[in-house]
Design a protein around this motif. Structure first.
Motif, short mmCIF file in Angstrom:
data_model
loop_
_atom_site.label_atom_id
_atom_site.label_comp_id
_atom_site.label_asym_id
_atom_site.label_seq_id
_atom_site.Cartn_x
_atom_site.Cartn_y
_atom_site.Cartn_z
N UNK A 1 -10.62 13.49 -1.39
CA UNK A 1 -10.52 13.57 -0.42
C UNK A 1 -9.97 15.30 0.97
N UNK A 2 -10.81 15.83 1.96
CA UNK A 2 -10.45 16.07 3.09
C UNK A 2 -11.73 15.97 3.47
N UNK A 3 -10.26 15.79 4.70
CA UNK A 3 -11.34 14.89 6.18
C UNK A 3 -11.06 16.24 7.00
N UNK B 1 -15.55 13.59 5.42
CA UNK B 1 -14.76 13.32 4.51
C UNK B 1 -15.74 14.38 3.15
N UNK B 2 -15.43 14.94 2.37
CA UNK B 2 -16.28 15.72 1.51
C UNK B 2 -14.86 16.93 0.82
N UNK B 3 -15.67 17.36 0.24
CA UNK B 3 -14.75 17.96 -0.95
C UNK B 3 -14.63 19.98 -0.92
N UNK B 4 -13.24 20.04 -0.59
CA UNK B 4 -13.20 21.99 -0.31
C UNK B 4 -13.13 22.34 -1.13
N UNK B 5 -13.33 23.61 -1.52
CA UNK B 5 -13.44 24.02 -2.52
C UNK B 5 -13.52 25.72 -2.01
N UNK B 6 -12.55 26.50 -2.59
CA UNK B 6 -12.07 27.73 -1.56
C UNK B 6 -12.01 27.76 -0.01
N UNK C 1 -17.78 21.41 0.19
CA UNK C 1 -18.20 21.02 -1.29
C UNK C 1 -19.13 20.19 -0.58
N UNK C 2 -18.91 19.45 -1.43
CA UNK C 2 -19.46 18.04 -1.60
C UNK C 2 -18.81 17.40 0.01
N UNK C 3 -20.47 16.95 0.89
CA UNK C 3 -19.75 16.46 2.14
C UNK C 3 -20.56 14.41 1.68
N UNK C 4 -18.85 13.81 1.59
CA UNK C 4 -18.92 12.41 0.86
C UNK C 4 -19.78 11.50 1.88
N UNK C 5 -19.18 11.55 3.84
CA UNK C 5 -19.67 10.33 4.51
C UNK C 5 -19.37 11.23 5.83
N UNK C 6 -19.87 10.39 6.86
CA UNK C 6 -19.21 10.27 8.60
C UNK C 6 -19.08 9.24 9.07
N UNK C 7 -18.81 9.48 9.86
CA UNK C 7 -18.66 8.20 10.63
C UNK C 7 -18.11 8.68 11.94
N UNK C 8 -19.15 7.93 13.37
CA UNK C 8 -19.03 8.23 14.48
C UNK C 8 -18.22 6.93 15.16
N UNK C 9 -17.41 6.99 16.26
CA UNK C 9 -17.42 5.97 17.19
C UNK C 9 -17.18 6.41 18.85
#
Length: 200
Positions: free
Chosen positions: A99-101, A122-127, A131-139
């Motif tokens: 996946x992309x970040x 993190x997400x799936x990139x489509x053109x 696309x689908x967002x898989x997760x988020x992280x903050x610190x």
């Protein structure tokens, strides 16, 4: 001499009592969080050394939170109020090459006080679109891992080329006597499919 000593002692006692009063007593629209807070729930911590420094910090924090809410409202309006929930993830949970970040980082300044923040999604990139967002992280600088008490939601704007994230977490404020109070911090972040992002 005895009266002078008693006055000095009384003054010192009053001063130490005032320093230990919770910061919520200050004239601001922000109020301190009342429930018990663990270190895992705090994005970052700042230290204030005077009432004036505290008031400057709280005024800047209130202005920042107001702006973040306004930007989130604009993003929602642009997306026709399509809110998506995102899962919290750790870096180790991202599958390499799958996946992309996109990442964002900032130095948040409140008066003379600064906190360093980072986030990625993190997400799936489509053109060139999200696309689908898989997760988020903050610190924050004080945290080695994701803060467990960050609430967040997202929406896609700019024809799905921008992911807008609204998050709420806690900032710790330590006074000169070592007392702690906690205040809400609102973050508005935009992520882009070129791998970058910005805190606003």
């Amino acid at each position: 001499m005895k009266k002078v000593f008693q006055r000095l002692f009384s003054s010192a006692l009053v001063l130490s009592f005032c320093l230990s009063i919770p910061f919520a007593a200050n004239a601001t629209s922000l109020s301190a969080v009342q429930e018990p807070v663990s270190e895992k729930d705090v994005l970052f911590t700042v230290e204030v050394n005077s009432e004036e420094e505290l008031n400057d910090f709280l005024a800047d924090l209130a202005a920042h939170n107001k702006k973040a809410k306004e930007l989130w409202a604009q993003a929602l309006a642009e997306s026709n109020y399509k809110i998506e929930k995102i899962e919290s993830i750790e870096k180790s949970e991202i599958a390499p090459m799958a996946i992309e970040t996109s990442t964002a980082a900032t130095d948040v300044k409140f008066g003379n006080l600064t906190g360093y923040l980072g986030a990625y999604v993190s997400y799936d990139k489509v053109e060139r679109k999200f696309g689908t967002v898989n997760g988020f992280y903050m610190y924050g600088l004080d945290s080695d891992t994701a803060v467990s008490n960050v609430n967040y939601e997202s929406t896609k704007i700019d024809n799905d080329r921008t992911l807008a994230v609204n998050s709420t977490s806690l900032i710790g404020v330590r006074n000169g006597a070592g007392g702690m109070s906690y205040f809400p911090y609102e973050a508005y972040i935009e992520f882009y499919t070129d791998g970058t992002g910005n805190f606003y």
